[in-house]
Design an enzyme around this catalytic site. Sequence first.
Site, PDB file in Angstrom:
ATOM      1  N   GLY A 232      -7.975 -40.320   1.570  1.00  0.00           N
ATOM      2  CA  GLY A 232      -7.611 -39.739   0.281  1.00  0.00           C
ATOM      3  C   GLY A 232      -8.688 -39.783  -0.768  1.00  0.00           C
ATOM      4  O   GLY A 232      -8.476 -39.287  -1.884  1.00  0.00           O
ATOM      5  N   ARG A 312      -8.539 -22.872   2.954  1.00  0.00           N
ATOM      6  CA  ARG A 312      -8.102 -23.732   1.852  1.00  0.00           C
ATOM      7  C   ARG A 312      -7.712 -22.950   0.590  1.00  0.00           C
ATOM      8  O   ARG A 312      -6.709 -23.289  -0.048  1.00  0.00           O
ATOM      9  CB  ARG A 312      -9.165 -24.776   1.521  1.00  0.00           C
ATOM     10  CG  ARG A 312      -9.395 -25.793   2.649  1.00  0.00           C
ATOM     11  CD  ARG A 312     -10.363 -26.902   2.238  1.00  0.00           C
ATOM     12  NE  ARG A 312      -9.722 -27.820   1.313  1.00  0.00           N
ATOM     13  CZ  ARG A 312     -10.016 -27.904   0.036  1.00  0.00           C
ATOM     14  NH1 ARG A 312     -10.946 -27.116  -0.514  1.00  0.00           N
ATOM     15  NH2 ARG A 312      -9.381 -28.757  -0.741  1.00  0.00           N
ATOM     16  N   TYR A 316      -3.922 -23.702  -0.600  1.00  0.00           N
ATOM     17  CA  TYR A 316      -3.709 -24.599  -1.735  1.00  0.00           C
ATOM     18  C   TYR A 316      -4.167 -24.028  -3.069  1.00  0.00           C
ATOM     19  O   TYR A 316      -4.071 -24.716  -4.086  1.00  0.00           O
ATOM     20  CB  TYR A 316      -4.497 -25.909  -1.559  1.00  0.00           C
ATOM     21  CG  TYR A 316      -4.451 -26.564  -0.215  1.00  0.00           C
ATOM     22  CD1 TYR A 316      -3.239 -26.867   0.411  1.00  0.00           C
ATOM     23  CD2 TYR A 316      -5.616 -26.931   0.438  1.00  0.00           C
ATOM     24  CE1 TYR A 316      -3.215 -27.495   1.640  1.00  0.00           C
ATOM     25  CE2 TYR A 316      -5.597 -27.563   1.666  1.00  0.00           C
ATOM     26  CZ  TYR A 316      -4.389 -27.839   2.261  1.00  0.00           C
ATOM     27  OH  TYR A 316      -4.376 -28.469   3.479  1.00  0.00           O
ATOM     28  N   CYS A 345      -7.227  -7.703   6.431  1.00  0.00           N
ATOM     29  CA  CYS A 345      -6.212  -6.766   5.956  1.00  0.00           C
ATOM     30  C   CYS A 345      -5.053  -7.558   5.354  1.00  0.00           C
ATOM     31  O   CYS A 345      -3.940  -7.564   5.865  1.00  0.00           O
ATOM     32  CB  CYS A 345      -5.747  -5.887   7.114  1.00  0.00           C
ATOM     33  SG  CYS A 345      -4.680  -4.536   6.588  1.00  0.00           S
ATOM     34  N   GLU A 346      -5.346  -8.285   4.283  1.00  0.00           N
ATOM     35  CA  GLU A 346      -4.387  -9.130   3.567  1.00  0.00           C
ATOM     36  C   GLU A 346      -4.798  -9.203   2.108  1.00  0.00           C
ATOM     37  O   GLU A 346      -5.956  -9.522   1.804  1.00  0.00           O
ATOM     38  CB  GLU A 346      -4.364 -10.556   4.143  1.00  0.00           C
ATOM     39  CG  GLU A 346      -3.718 -10.695   5.497  1.00  0.00           C
ATOM     40  CD  GLU A 346      -2.191 -10.628   5.436  1.00  0.00           C
ATOM     41  OE1 GLU A 346      -1.621 -10.730   4.327  1.00  0.00           O
ATOM     42  OE2 GLU A 346      -1.583 -10.475   6.517  1.00  0.00           O
TER      43      GLU A 346
END
Length: 425
Positions: A232, A312, A316, A345-346
């Site tokens: 973390g 990522r 997020y 294609c997004e």
Amino acid sequence: MNAIATETSFPTTRENIAGIPIRDIAKKFGTPTYVYDANVIAQKVNDLKQFDVIRFAQKACSNIGILNRLRQHGVVVDAVSAGEIQRAFAAGYTAHGTPHQVVYTADIFDQAALDLIVKNRLHVNVGSPSMIDQLGEVLPGHDITLRINPGFGHGHSRKTNTGGSGSKHGIWHEQVDECLIRADRYGLTVTGLHMHIGSGTDLEHLAHVCGAMEKTARSVGRTITTISAGGGLPVPYRVGQSYVDIAQYYSLWDATRQRLQNEFGHAVSLEIEPGRYLVAESGYLVAEIRAIKQMGENTYYLVDAGFNDLARPILYGAYHPISIASRDGRALTSTHPVVIGGPLCESGDIFTQDEGGYVSSRELPVAQIGDYLILEVAGAYGFVMASNYNSKFRAPEVLIENGKMLEIRRRETFADLIAAESLGN
């Protein structure tokens, strides 16, 4: 208290990575390409040398070339799947040793992982009470570690918070006694405790884990010989962000360890389990600008890397520093706000987006088609989450070590893409 004073800044132009011109990297390997700086990884390992054991959470970056270098630096590994166990072995780790060279950490056993654990008698960091019964039935008398959910968590995103009742991870802190009873049925001995509350958190939240660990260790008793602070540790992704004070963090955990040693009457090993911290800043995703266009008030740079290469931002809303390298060595001076998108294609294939999918822009140099765009701090949760969406080939991975470019993964081909498929005839 939460961080060292030094803040991080990120230039918006970049000529080289680890001394190698970006043009040379792109010419040899094409784009997109992942590039890692071996020196940065070595420096990050050295940062944590105060801890007795550094255990790399290989899910952050699992290329066997990277794992091999970490092994050479004395780092052991955590595996979360059968594939990761086998990757560790392929990188030169063995099934035995002190400390355990490979530990399996998960909230379930699938059959493939359990078979490998039994075959190699691997140590397990148990994340669910039912895993104790499943392991005890096939490997009675084994030592185990319990991964405890202390009832709280924190991370840079809700999706990276691994503690509290909203997280699936770990054994709930109020079920420790039940787990000890389960372990006794099979002669399993709880020799370790592990707590990990989330990825990208801060010292204030990380420090709370020390007290929770101490309380749980006392309830388990003197069979405990290892405690793990989990991972973390944050790394800076934005200008002005800072690192956690590692010396202060270690001192908190060492004080906890010392109290437990005094109470138990024997040594207690102190582990840390970084993933992102060891590899994030070593990594770069080098792409080429293939289109520049105006869409209303927004200028778009469209590159040949997409969320199939680096997921990522779409997962997020993660922020990555971005720089530009000119293809011809010309100076890049003027800047303007631009949106960075990929080829997929997004509509969500945008690298400059906030959590929730909101498109944002960056102040970047005025570029031309054919210039290179570098997504930085991309060594953690980058290639490992890459996919073949839109039938894209996954990028090569290149390690720069001692001034040399080492291809540690080649670019995929169409044969790779369909190797597991058939026409069903």
